[in-house]
Design an enzyme around this catalytic site. Structure first.
Site, mmCIF file in Angstrom:
data_model
loop_
_atom_site.group_PDB
_atom_site.id
_atom_site.type_symbol
_atom_site.label_atom_id
_atom_site.label_comp_id
_atom_site.label_asym_id
_atom_site.label_seq_id
_atom_site.Cartn_x
_atom_site.Cartn_y
_atom_site.Cartn_z
ATOM 1 N N GLU A 1 0.179 -0.752 5.933
ATOM 2 C CA GLU A 1 1.261 -0.116 6.699
ATOM 3 C C GLU A 1 1.038 1.375 6.819
ATOM 4 O OE1 GLU A 1 5.151 1.586 7.813
ATOM 5 O OE2 GLU A 1 3.937 2.062 6.061
ATOM 6 N N ASP B 1 0.851 -1.199 0.000
ATOM 7 C CA ASP B 1 0.000 0.000 0.000
ATOM 8 C C ASP B 1 0.881 1.241 0.000
ATOM 9 O OD1 ASP B 1 0.810 -0.527 2.698
ATOM 10 O OD2 ASP B 1 -0.795 0.793 3.437
#
Lengths: 452, 452
Positions: B151, B87
């Protein structure tokens, strides 16, 4: 004329009914939708004063109008200018009022209404005081009324009005009743107000917000720095550390300290009234001395970094605070502002730059305790209350005093009729019926005593 | 196998093209409208790893999916878990990008795209490193990939995932490449992270806001008090004054201080890069020592009273601040939080009450400088860069390290491939093409060295 005479002659029912009519007019100066009501209140006062034989008019200003009236039929006698205001604070929050703010209601001996004490009730007491005297003959002094409509929004047009009508407004003394007595049974003359220096402190650290993990330990933190600066502005005795801050202060006299120490004041009750366990302040002075006769330094606002919910690990680029200093006679606001402006950068910790941005100021005033005006007021109050007045000062700053001093060059005599418990500016503002009636008598006797 | 071998065998054009395909997928975990793209990026990685012979799958979580892949064909050899994330940060503000964030573009030897360095580029370098080895035969160790999709939003579901798959994820060492090297030419192994204790300080004065004229000089001011408290939390040497704060700290070793002092670091350049005239901090320590190896106390936010335009003469009823302390090995976040919670009320000035409200914490970690994993990484990096690695720590706190330590009970090896100038999280994020290619080689050599 004796005390009994005037008191017996006062038609209290009539006095109450007239004040209630005035209180029913929602003359909120801050509310632009109430311009008509502002004019209505001004006209109410003009008509009343005109009916008493005053030459009275409503003067337009750039804002709300001023009611001016004069009764000058005492040649050789002093001229007394009575200042008051007919505008009131906004009534919000409406839901907290027990009875509607513009429907005056008496409960437990108190008139509940917006403006009851601040300042319609106190100003109208002077109108009724003059009326009481006029019912017996002529006024013992020359009397001028100056009733403005913008006090609650900072009197933005008063100074211009004073300048424009300087000659007409000339007076020997200016009487203001727009505040609180020290305690219910205690007549009070306020002879001093504190001044003000209001500034902002701006602290700049890095050129951008930084991550406190990557930079913490090396990057200067402007919030920590600002806290350090603020902490350094006072020492552990509660004294302001700005060099020169106390220079030239008119120290409290033994007479003042003695007078105030004999007042019925309890630190415990005062602390309890605001819900704090202690009353910190400058060492060596009593609470009343610190409130009325000593300067202060208070942070009024502070900001910097992340204030939202949760956490953000940021080292802010900047931080700031609003700081006000109340000043006492002998301190010049401009000089004090310069002193803090010079001082703050010198106590900024390494890595940041700190500067002071001046906001505004106001001069402190103290009028002669033993002036004939103060003595006359004391005699008048004694005739009403049966005891000597207390000579107090106020911790607040009243900007119009400077305008009166500078333009009209006359001393101000504060003869307060209200009490703190009247809760001016709050919901359920009130004015004790007895205080209103005593105010009318005080006004009449004061004019008599000033005529002696 | 020699350095020349693998470097010559790397098809750089192909490696770039594949990474660009991954970078074109706008896998912004914070954006709820991009759930499909998140799934697309996860599937991209699963398919690639599957094609390399990994047993690979996409595991659903309560949030975005995890890509898990394993290649366990080196019996008797260590197992290496490579953690990364697919991500990326949101791309806003879009208008500041020179070329579109999801159209990777090479300029001046740098790949410009959101996620290029953080962390698609660094994570994919490990995928390509494994591919490079597999092209020559088997992998020299057992390899597991754990590539998460959350994250950038704080890994809210990672801990649960680790617990659920604890047995499967078992490894001897966890390799993470998600950060920056010390300088362009300097290979860096990060062997320590700071911990965190994040709290709020709340100061209460009177039971309501007070007028600074009527009460100034006697009423306690919670903003002044908060400033005093904050100022007292550090002494004039920049040391935190909380009793017991430094107890039990793993002091920096002579080896560490010597190592860091030889790094090409200039305080002047560092100060200039953030636009400050000085770098204040704890006396007796260099800037790098303060950033990496010493605890801090920084106020991250402060509030109280009037923050609007102009002036308001108020003594606020309350004030508050957010305070974070970065911690170093030997300091326990819960203990430190308790220490400040106990201490702050004792240094509150008279008249106010101050309390500490804990927010969250994170443990500091330091891995053995001389562990076989660090030695293997150093050898691998030397094969790529031709020089020994720098052993650094980071000032930040990396919460997943605690999760790895607690649940998987394996040491973490940070082998960073990026640089600060990559500007992760900012517009125009980039990753040097050379750093990407070096990262691929580093990954391959690291697996080889770990297999020795």
């Amino acid at each position: 004329m004796t005390t009994a005479d005037l008191s017996a002659l006062l038609n209290r029912e009539q006095a109450d009914a007239e004040l209630f009519d005035l209180l029913r007019i929602p003359s909120v100066s801050a509310d632009p939708t109430r311009r008509a009501e502002m004019g209505q209140a001004a006209e109410f006062l003009r008509a009343k004063l005109s009916g008493l034989g005053f030459s009275a008019r409503v003067d337009a200003t750039a804002g709300h109008p001023v009611v001016y009236a004069e009764h000058l039929k005492a040649p050789g006698k002093p001229t007394v200018l009575i200042y008051g205001h007919y505008d009131v604070q906004p009534e919000a929050p409406l839901e907290e009022w027990v009875t509607p703010p513009f429907e005056p209601t008496v409960r437990n001996g108190r008139i509940y209404a917006r403006g009851s004490t601040d300042d319609k009730g106190q100003a109208y007491a002077h109108v009724k005081g003059a009326e009481l005297l006029l019912a017996q003959g002529e006024l013992p002094v020359n009397v001028k009324f100056l009733l403005e409509g913008e006090e609650e929004i900072g009197s933005p047009n008063l100074e211009a009005y004073l300048r424009e009508h300087e000659a007409e407004l000339k007076a020997d003394v200016i009487v203001i009743s727009d505040g609180s007595r020290f305690a219910p049974e205690i007549p009070t003359i306020t002879y001093g107000v504190r001044g003000l220096s209001y500034v902002e402190i701006h602290v700049q650290g890095a050129n951008r917000d930084l991550h406190s993990g990557s930079y913490g330990g090396a990057a200067p933190n402007p919030i920590n720095a600002l806290a350090e600066i603020i902490a350094k502005l006072k020492d552990d005795q509660g004294r302001v550390t700005i060099p020169g801050f106390y220079d030239g202060i008119d120290e409290l006299t033994e007479e003042e300290r003695g007078m105030w120490s004999s007042l019925p004041h309890s630190d415990d009750e005062f602390a309890a009234s605001i819900g704090v366990p202690a009353l910190p302040g400058e060492a060596g002075y009593s609470t009343l001395e610190r409130l009325w006769g000593r300067p202060t330094l208070d942070v009024n606002g502070i900001w910097g970094g992340y204030q939202g919910e949760g956490s953000k690990t940021v080292i802010a680029a900047k931080a700031g605070a609003k700081v006000s200093m109340r000043l006492v006679p002998g301190q010049d606001p401009e000089r004090i502002t310069q002193l803090i402006t010079d001082y703050v950068p010198t106590i900024a910790p390494a890595g940041v730059t700190a500067k002071v941005v001046p906001h505004h100021g106001g001069r402190p005033f103290k009028f002669d305790l033993n002036s004939p005006y103060n003595q006359a007021a004391n005699r008048a109050l004694k005739r009403v209350y049966g005891r000597e007045a207390v000579f107090a000062r106020t911790g607040g700053s009243i900007p119009i005093v400077a305008a009166f001093a500078d333009i009209l060059r006359a001393p101000v005599l504060f003869v307060d009729m209200g009490l703190n418990e009247d809760a001016p500016h709050s919901p359920n503002e009130s004015f004790a019926v007895q205080d209103y009636h005593n105010g009318i008598l005080t006004s009449a006797y004061l004019l008599q005593e000033l005529g002696q």
